[in-house]
Structure formats: structure tokens, C-alpha cells
Design a protein around this motif. Structure first.
Motif, short mmCIF file in Angstrom:
data_model
loop_
_atom_site.label_atom_id
_atom_site.label_comp_id
_atom_site.label_asym_id
_atom_site.label_seq_id
_atom_site.Cartn_x
_atom_site.Cartn_y
_atom_site.Cartn_z
N SER A 75 27.39 6.12 -65.90
CA SER A 75 26.50 5.21 -65.80
C SER A 75 26.97 4.23 -66.80
N GLY A 76 27.45 4.53 -67.92
CA GLY A 76 28.07 3.54 -68.95
C GLY A 76 29.17 2.64 -68.22
N LEU B 98 21.97 -2.17 -65.12
CA LEU B 98 21.20 -2.69 -66.41
C LEU B 98 19.96 -2.05 -66.69
N THR B 99 19.28 -1.84 -65.53
CA THR B 99 18.12 -1.04 -65.53
C THR B 99 18.17 0.49 -65.11
N ASN B 100 18.99 0.78 -64.00
CA ASN B 100 18.93 1.97 -63.44
C ASN B 100 19.82 3.04 -64.03
N SER B 101 20.95 2.63 -64.69
CA SER B 101 21.84 3.28 -65.30
C SER B 101 21.02 3.96 -66.66
N VAL C 177 24.76 7.10 -77.09
CA VAL C 177 25.80 6.66 -77.94
C VAL C 177 26.83 6.09 -77.10
N ILE C 178 27.37 7.02 -75.96
CA ILE C 178 28.27 6.60 -75.11
C ILE C 178 27.68 5.40 -74.33
N PHE C 179 26.59 5.59 -73.78
CA PHE C 179 26.13 4.58 -72.95
C PHE C 179 26.00 3.25 -73.63
N ALA C 180 25.58 3.35 -74.85
CA ALA C 180 24.97 2.10 -75.65
C ALA C 180 26.39 1.21 -76.00
#
Length: 517
Positions: A67-68, A168-171, A189-192
Motif C-alpha cells: 500500500s505504501g 491516496l485514499t484507498n491505500s 509508520v511504514i505507510f506514512a
């Protein structure tokens, strides 16, 4: 484990008893008050392997990484051509302001795409939206690489941004699907760091392509390869994570296995006409936005910060390319401290803020931790972000070592991470905690408003930094940041009252019976 709310977004919960099918049949949940009009409502059984929140921990971390990467792809593409604009100006004879549209129109596409992709994912599922959008997005990258005139590049960039906006919305919604509140902070944290890293890394890659002396078209071939790889990653590795759609598949299997047509998923019993569907898909995000003071305030802060991030793509060349006479490749490296500041923010979160939140979970158990507990990191980042603009601006003289404005980018990166993850760590979790059942739609409004500012700010950035000079232009931005700085502190104080007035916040159902499914 708490039931994933059906897409009708109602907040009424009822207790259910468990009935296990025999002869290896899949277990399912049935309650007497769930048998309505000759229908049996199907829900997840305890530890149901179909429930995304029950999937193996390592597998959910893998999906978080995917997702990231999808978000990194979209944000990287937004800024990657920035250091190649002089080549495009020379080839097509376009004005500098028109060339800037290749950045602005891509982010303007973010304003259109999320209006559809976020709410549609709550109707058809996350996976189909990802697959369709990435196929089309990849095609538009090919179109940009083969463009022979200004108009075609601008059109392809706009539509490319519209389809690239899906992650940007769905992940973020995928993470809400697979993680509970206890684990979501670490996952974020990983995604951000990925949407934060994309705009910072884009100019670096584009700058060295320019320095290498190859055609500007190569940046779009790089984006084509990147997006194509992401498509195959979705196709082969990313399953459906939206619980209501998974329950639809489960109900169909039960009907087939048992021959009993009464089994229905909550989503299957919705009777929506075209007008209702359009309202839910298009209008719902903005209905939520304009009825929620917290979302309005978050949008204002996030939009300003996002606009400032994209404004740097015009400001940095003025300070480092023109002022310090760096090449496009070296000027691109000046964005690296922004990324490093974001990594420092990740480390700070893992060491200090996440353990504090875990202790709060133990203290408040079995009740949920108040959403305002997510704001501590934002309260750190707000003053850092404001200070960084004054540091950057007043050390931007050519006579002062480039190390000073470059390192100011590190503080800016840390501040941006702490606040911008105001949508991904602090306020993303804050919004998801508050608007859990309509998370994708709530994030649509955040994405659209941020994208408007991201598209508009680069259009006047060059004129502002030339007319006011980098010192006073940065001072102006720093003063605005100071005015917005108290916002997380206000939320910390008055958030519970504001949440109590919201009709979308699931905290209201805390006093009702929790469903075990």
C-alpha cells in the motif's frame, strides 16, 4: 473482534450467536433478529480466515508495504518532471508558467480522482479500483513519453494524476481494513513515509536524468516502468480487503454450498437507485466534510502544508540553482534532507510516541483510547514547521553556505512528517479513529483539498520568490504557519466536545453492545 461496518454506515450493533456448519462447511454467524424477510445475514465467524483483521501478522505487514509503495508511485510521479522543465520549455517553446502546469495539473488530477475512487471502493471493493486505475494510469505515462506538443503533455498529466490518485485514499483505507486501532499506529509508520518521500525523491531522479544529458522523455519511461510494476504487484499480490465485499463472496459461497438462497451479506440487501448511488459516491465525502468542523480545520492545515511542499519545487531552483549555481542533479539532492527529516520522524515516533500510545491503551482498556491522544506528534511538528521557513529564508543568501538552507529542509521535513502525517500518522489515525466506518470518504475530502493547494501554490511560487525574494517570501509562509500552529492544541483541548456533536463518529456506539463475530 469488532464487526466491520457495512457500507450503509449505520452505527446500530446487535449481539449475534455463533452457529458452526458441519462436515467442513465454513462457520458463519446468525442471530434470530438477523433473520428478516426470509433472509439470513452473514457475518464473520470468530477467527474467520476471511476476515482481513484475522490474517497472519506478517502478511498484513506485507500488504502495508504494498500500500505504501502504491502511494510512493503516485507522489513520486507528481514531482519527478520538475527538474526537466527547462528541456521541455526549450523543445516546445512554452512559457515557464505553462511548463509549471505539468506539475500543477498532475496534482489537480488528485482533486478529481479521489471523488470517485474513495467512495467507489466502498461499493465495489478496493482491488477492482486499484487494478482499473493503474492500467489507465500506466497508459497515460506512455502518452506523456510519446507526446509531441504541449497540449498533449498537459492533458495526459492531468488524467494521469486523476487515476494515480486512487492510492491516496484507498491505500489508507486498506490499512483501516486490515489493522485494528492497537496495531494501526505502527503500520502507519511504514505507510506514512512513502507519500512524504515521493515528492522529495522525484526531483532527485529527474535532476540526474537532466544532468546525464538524456531526453526529458526518459523520466516518463521511468514512471511507466514503475507504474507497470505496481500494476502487476496489485494483480498478483493484493487481495480484496474491504470486509463488506468479502462478506458478499462468503454469502454467495454459502448459497452455493447449502442451496439456501436466504443467505445474504449486508451489502446485498441495500436497495440503491442511481441517484442514491451517485449521492453516496460523489456527494458523501463533501457532506461529511462540511458537516464536521474538525475535518474542515484539518483540511485547511493539511492543504496549506501540502501547498508549501509543492511550492518548494519552484523555490529550491531559485535558491540553489540560480543562487548557488548548482546543476539540476545537485539541486535535486537539496531535497534529500526533507526525506531524511521524515525518516527521523519515523524513528521519533517508534521510540517515543508509539510506546506512549500503547501504555494509554492499557490504561484505558477495555474502552478505546481518546482520539486526541494521536495528536502529540503533531503538537511537536507544528512549531518546527513554522521555524524551518524562517531558517530557510534568512539563510538563503548566496553568500551563506548552502548547508544552512539545505539543513533547514531537514527540520522542515521533520515538521512536515509530524504534521503531514497529521493525515497519515497523527491525524490520519485521528480521522480514521473518528470516522472509522466512512474512512475512505473522509480521506477523499482531505485529499481533494490538499491537492487543490498543491496544484495552485507552484503557479505563483516563482513570482512570489522572485518579487519578494526568498527571505520575505519564506517569512510570509512562516507567519501563516504560526497562525495555524495552535490547531492541534485546540483539538487536544476541545476534541471530545467536537466529537460528541458528530453523527459520523463511532465513539457514540461505545455504550452499545459490542458484536463478536
Amino acid at each position: 473482534m469488532t464487526l466491520a461496518e457495512p457500507p450503509s454506515h449505520t452505527t446500530t450493533m446487535t449481539e449475534q450467536s455463533m452457529v458452526n456448519g458441519d462436515k467442513g462447511k465454513e462457520a458463519f454467524a446468525v442471530a434470530e433478529d438477523q433473520v428478516q424477510d426470509d433472509m439470513i445475514i452473514v457475518e464473520f465467524s470468530p477467527d474467520d480466515p476471511l476476515n482481513p483483521k484475522s490474517w497472519p501478522n506478517m502478511y498484513r505487514w506485507y500488504l502495508t508495504l504494498i500500500s505504501g509503495i502504491l502511494v510512493l508511485n503516485a507522489t513520486f510521479a507528481s514531482s519527478a518532471p520538475s527538474n526537466l522543465l527547462p528541456q521541455m520549455v526549450k523543445q516546445f517553446g512554452m512559457e515557464t508558467e505553462v511548463a509549471t502546469l505539468t506539475i500543477s495539473l498532475f496534482t489537480a488530477g488528485y482533486c478529481v480522482g479521489p471523488i470517485l475512487w474513495g467512495p467507489l471502493s466502498e461499493q465495489v471493493g478496493r482491488r477492482p479500483i486499484f487494478l482499473v486505475t493503474f492500467v489507465v494510469y500506466t497508459g497515460f505515462q506512455v502518452g506523456c513519453a510519446l507526446s509531441e506538443n504541449t497540449a498533449s503533455i498537459l492533458v495526459f498529466r492531468f488524467f494521469g494524476g486523476a487515476f494515480a490518485a486512487a492510492p491516496l485514499t484507498n491505500s489508507g483505507a486498506v490499512l483501516g481494513d486490515i489493522w485494528d486501532a492497537k496495531s494501526r499506529g505502527k503500520a502507519m509508520v511504514i505507510f506514512a513515509v512513502t507519500p512524504f518521500a515521493g515528492p522529495a525523491l522525484g526531483p532527485i531522479v529527474g535532476g540526474w536524468i537532466a544532468t546525464a544529458g538524456v531526453s526529458w522523455r526518459w523520466i516518463f519511461w521511468v514512471l511507466t516502468i514503475f507504474s507497470g510494476l505496481c500494476f502487476f504487484m496489485i494483480l498478483l499480490q493484493l487481495p480484496e480487503t474491504y470486509a463488506p465485499k468479502i462478506l458478499v463472496s462468503k454469502a454467495r459461497k454459502l448459497r452455493k454450498d447449502t442451496g439456501d438462497d436466504r443467505y445474504r451479506a449486508p451489502m446485498e440487501i441495500q436497495d440503491l437507485n442511481l441517484a442514491q448511488l451517485a449521492e453516496r459516491v460523489v456527494a458523501k465525502p463533501f457532506q461529511i466534510l462540511f458537516s464536521e468542523p474538525i475535518l474542515i480545520a484539518v483540511n485547511l492545515y493539511m492543504s496549506f502544508l501540502s501547498g508549501c511542499l509543492y511550492l518548494l519545487f519552484e523555490a529550491y531552483p531559485i535558491v540553489f540553482t540560480q543562487g548557488h549555481h548548482f546543476s539540476a542533479g545537485v539541486s535535486g539532492l537539496m531535497f534529500l534532507p526533507i526525506f531524511v527529516g521524515g525518516v527521523l520522524g519515523v524513528i521519533t515516533y517508534l521510540i517515543f510516541f508509539e510506546p506512549r500510545y500503547e501504555r494509554l491503551m492499557v490504561r484505558h482498556a477495555p474502552e478505546p483510547v481518546p482520539a486526541e491522544s494521536r495528536l502529540e506528534m503533531t503538537m511537536l511538528g507544528a512549531p518546527l514547521f513554522a521555524i524551518s521557513f524562517f531558517w530557510f529564508g534568512w539563510t538563503s543568501y548566496p553568500s551563506i553556505s548552502f548547508w544552512s538552507p539545505m539543513l533547514a529542509g531537514g527540520m522542515m521535513g521533520l515538521g512536515i512528517f509530524c504534521i503531514f502525517r497529521f493525515a497519515q500518522l497523527s491525524l490520519f489515525n485521528y480521522v480514521v479513529d473518528m470516522y472509522l466506518f466512512v474512512a475512505a470518504s473522509a480521506l477523499v475530502s482531505l485529499t481533494v483539498c490538499r491537492s487543490i493547494f498543491s496544484a495552485v501554490f507552484p503557479l505563483f511560487a516563482r513570482q512570489m520568490f522572485i518579487t519578494l525574494n526568498p527571505r520575505f517570501a519564506s517569512t510570509l509562509l512562516g507567519c501563516i504557519a504560526i497562525l495555524l500552529m495552535p490547531m492541534p492544541f485546540v483539538f487536544q483541548r476541545y476534541g471530545p466536545y467536537l466529537r460528541s456533536k458528530s453523527k459520523y463518529v463511532p465513539v457514540k456506539v461505545a455504550v452499545t453492545t459490542v458484536v463478536q463475530v
